[in-house]
Design an enzyme around this catalytic site. Sequence first.
Site, PDB file in Angstrom:
ATOM      1  N   GLY A 122       0.841  -1.214   0.000  1.00 42.90           N
ATOM      2  CA  GLY A 122       0.000   0.000   0.000  1.00 42.90           C
ATOM      3  C   GLY A 122       0.867   1.251   0.000  1.00 42.90           C
TER       4      GLY A 122
ATOM      5  N   ARG B  28      13.539   9.971  -2.490  1.00 43.54           N
ATOM      6  CA  ARG B  28      14.437  11.111  -2.733  1.00 43.54           C
ATOM      7  C   ARG B  28      15.722  10.971  -1.897  1.00 43.54           C
ATOM      8  NH1 ARG B  28      14.863  15.746   0.376  1.00 43.54           N
ATOM      9  NH2 ARG B  28      15.437  17.701  -0.673  1.00 43.54           N
TER      10      ARG B  28
ATOM     11  N   ASP C 200       5.407  -5.188   6.014  1.00 43.24           N
ATOM     12  CA  ASP C 200       6.124  -6.432   6.315  1.00 43.24           C
ATOM     13  C   ASP C 200       6.049  -7.459   5.188  1.00 43.24           C
ATOM     14  OD1 ASP C 200       3.534  -6.919   6.948  1.00 43.24           O
ATOM     15  OD2 ASP C 200       3.877  -7.336   9.070  1.00 43.24           O
TER      16      ASP C 200
ATOM     17  N   MET D 161      -8.721   3.642   8.953  1.00 43.74           N
ATOM     18  CA  MET D 161      -7.994   2.475   8.434  1.00 43.74           C
ATOM     19  C   MET D 161      -7.216   1.744   9.534  1.00 43.74           C
ATOM     20  SD  MET D 161      -6.677   3.070   4.571  1.00 43.74           S
ATOM     21  CE  MET D 161      -7.730   2.545   3.224  1.00 43.74           C
TER      22      MET D 161
ATOM     23  N   GLN E  84      -7.349   8.662   3.735  1.00 41.04           N
ATOM     24  CA  GLN E  84      -6.250   8.635   4.718  1.00 41.04           C
ATOM     25  C   GLN E  84      -4.908   8.250   4.091  1.00 41.04           C
ATOM     26  OE1 GLN E  84      -8.119   6.469   8.453  1.00 41.04           O
ATOM     27  NE2 GLN E  84      -9.190   5.978   6.576  1.00 41.04           N
TER      28      GLN E  84
HETATM   29  P1  ADP Z   1       2.924  -4.665   2.611  1.00 37.67           P
HETATM   30  O1  ADP Z   1       4.328  -4.584   2.172  1.00 37.67           O
HETATM   31  O2  ADP Z   1       2.257  -3.325   2.693  1.00 37.67           O
HETATM   32  O3  ADP Z   1       2.747  -5.515   3.860  1.00 37.67           O
HETATM   33  P2  ADP Z   1       1.877  -6.877   0.987  1.00 37.67           P
HETATM   34  O4  ADP Z   1       1.724  -7.822   2.127  1.00 37.67           O
HETATM   35  O5  ADP Z   1       0.783  -6.811  -0.007  1.00 37.67           O
HETATM   36  O6  ADP Z   1       2.082  -5.360   1.453  1.00 37.67           O
HETATM   37  O7  ADP Z   1       3.245  -7.256   0.267  1.00 37.67           O
HETATM   38  C1  ADP Z   1       3.724  -6.480  -0.810  1.00 37.67           C
HETATM   39  C2  ADP Z   1       4.417  -7.363  -1.812  1.00 37.67           C
HETATM   40  O8  ADP Z   1       5.573  -7.955  -1.226  1.00 37.67           O
HETATM   41  C3  ADP Z   1       3.620  -8.549  -2.319  1.00 37.67           C
HETATM   42  O9  ADP Z   1       2.704  -8.229  -3.314  1.00 37.67           O
HETATM   43  C4  ADP Z   1       4.728  -9.415  -2.880  1.00 37.67           C
HETATM   44  O10 ADP Z   1       5.188  -8.920  -4.118  1.00 37.67           O
HETATM   45  C5  ADP Z   1       5.819  -9.209  -1.839  1.00 37.67           C
HETATM   46  N1  ADP Z   1       5.750 -10.296  -0.845  1.00 37.67           N
HETATM   47  C6  ADP Z   1       4.874 -10.426   0.176  1.00 37.67           C
HETATM   48  N2  ADP Z   1       5.073 -11.571   0.862  1.00 37.67           N
HETATM   49  C7  ADP Z   1       6.088 -12.204   0.230  1.00 37.67           C
HETATM   50  C8  ADP Z   1       6.773 -13.455   0.447  1.00 37.67           C
HETATM   51  N3  ADP Z   1       6.453 -14.285   1.438  1.00 37.67           N
HETATM   52  N4  ADP Z   1       7.789 -13.752  -0.410  1.00 37.67           N
HETATM   53  C9  ADP Z   1       8.135 -12.918  -1.406  1.00 37.67           C
HETATM   54  N5  ADP Z   1       7.522 -11.754  -1.653  1.00 37.67           N
HETATM   55  C10 ADP Z   1       6.526 -11.379  -0.852  1.00 37.67           C
HETATM   56  O1  F6P Z   2      -1.866  -1.102   4.922  1.00 36.04           O
HETATM   57  C1  F6P Z   2      -2.454   0.121   4.633  1.00 36.04           C
HETATM   58  C2  F6P Z   2      -3.915  -0.046   4.333  1.00 36.04           C
HETATM   59  O2  F6P Z   2      -4.419   1.210   3.976  1.00 36.04           O
HETATM   60  C3  F6P Z   2      -4.763  -0.679   5.433  1.00 36.04           C
HETATM   61  O3  F6P Z   2      -5.103   0.226   6.457  1.00 36.04           O
HETATM   62  C4  F6P Z   2      -5.936  -1.171   4.663  1.00 36.04           C
HETATM   63  O4  F6P Z   2      -6.536  -2.259   5.337  1.00 36.04           O
HETATM   64  C5  F6P Z   2      -5.325  -1.624   3.368  1.00 36.04           C
HETATM   65  O5  F6P Z   2      -4.108  -0.909   3.226  1.00 36.04           O
HETATM   66  C6  F6P Z   2      -6.200  -1.380   2.164  1.00 36.04           C
HETATM   67  O6  F6P Z   2      -5.498  -1.754   1.040  1.00 36.04           O
HETATM   68  P1  F6P Z   2      -5.956  -1.604  -0.480  1.00 36.04           P
HETATM   69  O7  F6P Z   2      -7.220  -0.830  -0.491  1.00 36.04           O
HETATM   70  O8  F6P Z   2      -4.827  -0.909  -1.165  1.00 36.04           O
HETATM   71  O9  F6P Z   2      -6.112  -2.984  -0.963  1.00 36.04           O
END
Ligand code: ADP
Ligand code: F6P
Length: 345
Positions: A36, A46, A128, A194, A277
């Site tokens: 997100g 930057r 994460d 959120m 947000q």
């Molecule tokens: P965030 O980084 O906000 O927690 P996501 O959980 O959607 O968002 O993870 C973002 C991206 O990171 C995923 O779409 C994928 O490309 C990569 N990713 C997530 N989990 C893994 C994993 N276990 N192994 C490799 N890449 C991952």
């Molecule tokens: O992780 C940020 C966040 O805005 C959460 O608060 C919310 O649950 C989620 O992303 C929504 O994600 P999206 O609408 O991009 O799938």
Amino acid sequence: MVQNVMEDIIKAIEEDRRKNQESGEQKAIAVLTSGGDAPGMNAAVRAVVRAGINMGMRVYGVYRGYNGLLNGDIKELNLRSVSDIIGNGGTKLFTARSEEFKKKENQEKAAEFCRSVGINGVVVIGGDGSFRGARALTAAGINCIGVPGTIDNDIACSEYTVGFDTAMNTALQMVDRIRDTAQSHDRCSIVEVMGRRCGDIALQTGIATGATAILVPEVRYNIERDVIQRILDTQKTGKQHFIVVVAEGVGGVRDLAKYIEQRLGIEARATILGHVQRGGSPTLRDRVVASQMGYHAVSLLNKGIGNRVVVMQGGKITDLDINEALDMERVFDFNLYKVAMSISI
Ligand code: ADP
Ligand code: F6P
């Protein structure tokens, strides 16, 4: 006291550049934003670009998260490529959730692509999930450093994530406005903010707007005791309008509004703030923390260090091993919740 530190700072910057030159070949790093978007991501990009170039590296921007490494969608950036972006919301590098990158063969493919263009380090700005990707890419041979960028503040290893301050302040402004109309009509307004797994935005916004009740995913609640009775108690002391802040992870704001109307005979309205947000110009705090974290990430790569996450601990910027960081469990600030409960009466 005025201190004579300027020369030392200049020397330290030159030292960073020298370390890079000593290695013989010019290092090249890349930066991507993933998951997100969050206000302040541009400020972090930057910082990575400017710090990297200042340390004598070539810096590439990777577009649309890990997808950019799979599609070869990268561009070398210069100092001016990141001019006038520190105050912009969203991410100029775009972002994506890449299911493809979760496959081991694609992680190998991305590492191979990095090697083919000489990229030996990547800064990953995200949550994460993105750090799991960074760990996988490091295992495939490319040093990665994670920078926490998400509005939720839900990364266990860091007290702070880039975007949180801006999101909270946006929610604050919105709830203040909702309060104006709730007050004018003697209504109860239920506002969803959120945070799927993390109630930090709800807690802080709830305190700052004088919410009568705050519902977060970390605390099991009882609707009669924690919403209805709180409204009745404050009503007895003369309060005639009420704000209830609910985290997304708790949900159900429309049903809650109906229940309050039926149960108490008070007009109630539900509002879901949603993606408002996520946007907007980052606050001073988000711009500064993003700049510090981006700089720190590049300093690690310059020393040949990978598989770390940049974190804030005790208000200071430092770093942790990604495995250790991902194993940590987030601790909700129950003391702050207690403060909220004690004063919203
Ligand atoms: P965030 O980084 O906000 O927690 P996501 O959980 O959607 O968002 O993870 C973002 C991206 O990171 C995923 O779409 C994928 O490309 C990569 N990713 C997530 N989990 C893994 C994993 N276990 N192994 C490799 N890449 C991952
Ligand atoms: O992780 C940020 C966040 O805005 C959460 O608060 C919310 O649950 C989620 O992303 C929504 O994600 P999206 O609408 O991009 O799938």
